[in-house]
Design a protein around this motif. Structure first.
Motif, short mmCIF file in Angstrom:
data_model
loop_
_atom_site.label_atom_id
_atom_site.label_comp_id
_atom_site.label_asym_id
_atom_site.label_seq_id
_atom_site.Cartn_x
_atom_site.Cartn_y
_atom_site.Cartn_z
N GLY A 41 0.63 -0.95 -0.67
CA GLY A 41 0.32 0.13 -0.19
C GLY A 41 0.78 1.61 -0.07
O GLY A 41 0.39 2.17 0.78
N LEU A 42 2.02 1.07 -1.23
CA LEU A 42 3.02 2.73 -0.48
C LEU A 42 3.08 3.49 -1.88
O LEU A 42 2.70 2.14 -2.69
N THR A 43 3.82 3.81 -2.35
CA THR A 43 4.16 4.23 -3.40
C THR A 43 5.60 3.68 -3.80
O THR A 43 6.52 2.96 -2.92
N LEU A 44 6.44 3.16 -5.19
CA LEU A 44 7.60 3.35 -5.18
C LEU A 44 8.23 3.91 -4.20
O LEU A 44 9.15 3.15 -3.60
N ARG A 45 8.55 5.15 -4.68
CA ARG A 45 9.58 5.73 -3.93
C ARG A 45 9.65 5.33 -1.95
O ARG A 45 10.40 6.08 -1.70
N ARG A 46 8.16 5.45 -1.70
CA ARG A 46 8.17 5.60 0.34
C ARG A 46 8.87 4.32 0.10
O ARG A 46 9.01 3.61 1.31
N ALA A 47 7.90 2.92 -0.80
CA ALA A 47 7.98 1.97 -0.58
C ALA A 47 10.05 1.04 -0.91
O ALA A 47 11.25 0.29 -0.05
N ALA A 48 10.64 2.12 -1.22
CA ALA A 48 12.40 2.17 -2.00
C ALA A 48 13.09 2.49 -0.37
O ALA A 48 13.97 1.72 -0.26
N HIS A 49 12.12 3.01 0.41
CA HIS A 49 12.96 3.50 1.82
C HIS A 49 12.85 1.82 2.63
O HIS A 49 13.93 1.75 2.99
N CYS A 50 12.32 1.47 2.39
CA CYS A 50 11.51 0.15 3.23
C CYS A 50 12.93 -1.15 2.95
O CYS A 50 13.52 -1.87 3.39
N PHE A 51 12.46 -0.85 1.12
CA PHE A 51 13.97 -2.10 1.01
C PHE A 51 14.88 -1.85 1.19
O PHE A 51 15.93 -2.29 1.65
N GLN A 52 15.42 -0.55 1.16
CA GLN A 52 17.07 0.11 1.45
C GLN A 52 17.35 -0.77 2.88
O GLN A 52 18.21 -1.31 3.35
N GLU A 53 16.32 0.07 3.73
CA GLU A 53 16.56 -0.56 5.29
C GLU A 53 16.64 -2.03 5.20
O GLU A 53 17.55 -2.56 6.10
N MET A 54 15.71 -3.41 4.85
CA MET A 54 15.67 -4.09 5.12
C MET A 54 17.10 -4.95 4.03
O MET A 54 16.85 -5.62 4.90
#
Length: 92
Positions: A41-54
């Motif tokens: 339920g995120l924009t790709l831009r917001r999800a990118a932050h999650c992907f980076q952290e993970m």
């Protein structure tokens, strides 16, 4: 143990948990970043932050497949255990 603790800390955020659930279901092939963002339920831009952290936490690995950015769950056991704990304790 440290991997499980880190997974638990990261997965108390609902979007990250949704990403990991989708990747657990996808298996070894992983999923495209855009699909994971939509699943969370995120924009790709917001999800990118999650992907980076993970990815930095060694839970995900980035792969390029057919000119598409995809992610594969690396720490499957730790993530499965952490999600089980999150679900049973109501942290999420």
């Amino acid at each position: 143990m440290q991997e499980s603790t880190l997974a638990l800390a990261l997965l108390t955020v609902p979007a990250r948990a949704a990403i990991c659930r989708a990747l657990l279901a996808a298996g070894d092939e992983g999923l495209p970043a855009a699909s994971l963002a939509q699943e969370a339920g995120l924009t790709l831009r917001r999800a990118a932050h999650c992907f980076q952290e993970m990815t930095q936490a060694n839970l995900l690995v980035l792969v390029i497949r057919n000119h598409e950015v995809c992610y594969v769950l690396k720490a499957r056991k730790a993530v499965r255990e952490a999600l089980g704990y999150v679900d049973s304790s109501g942290l999420n």
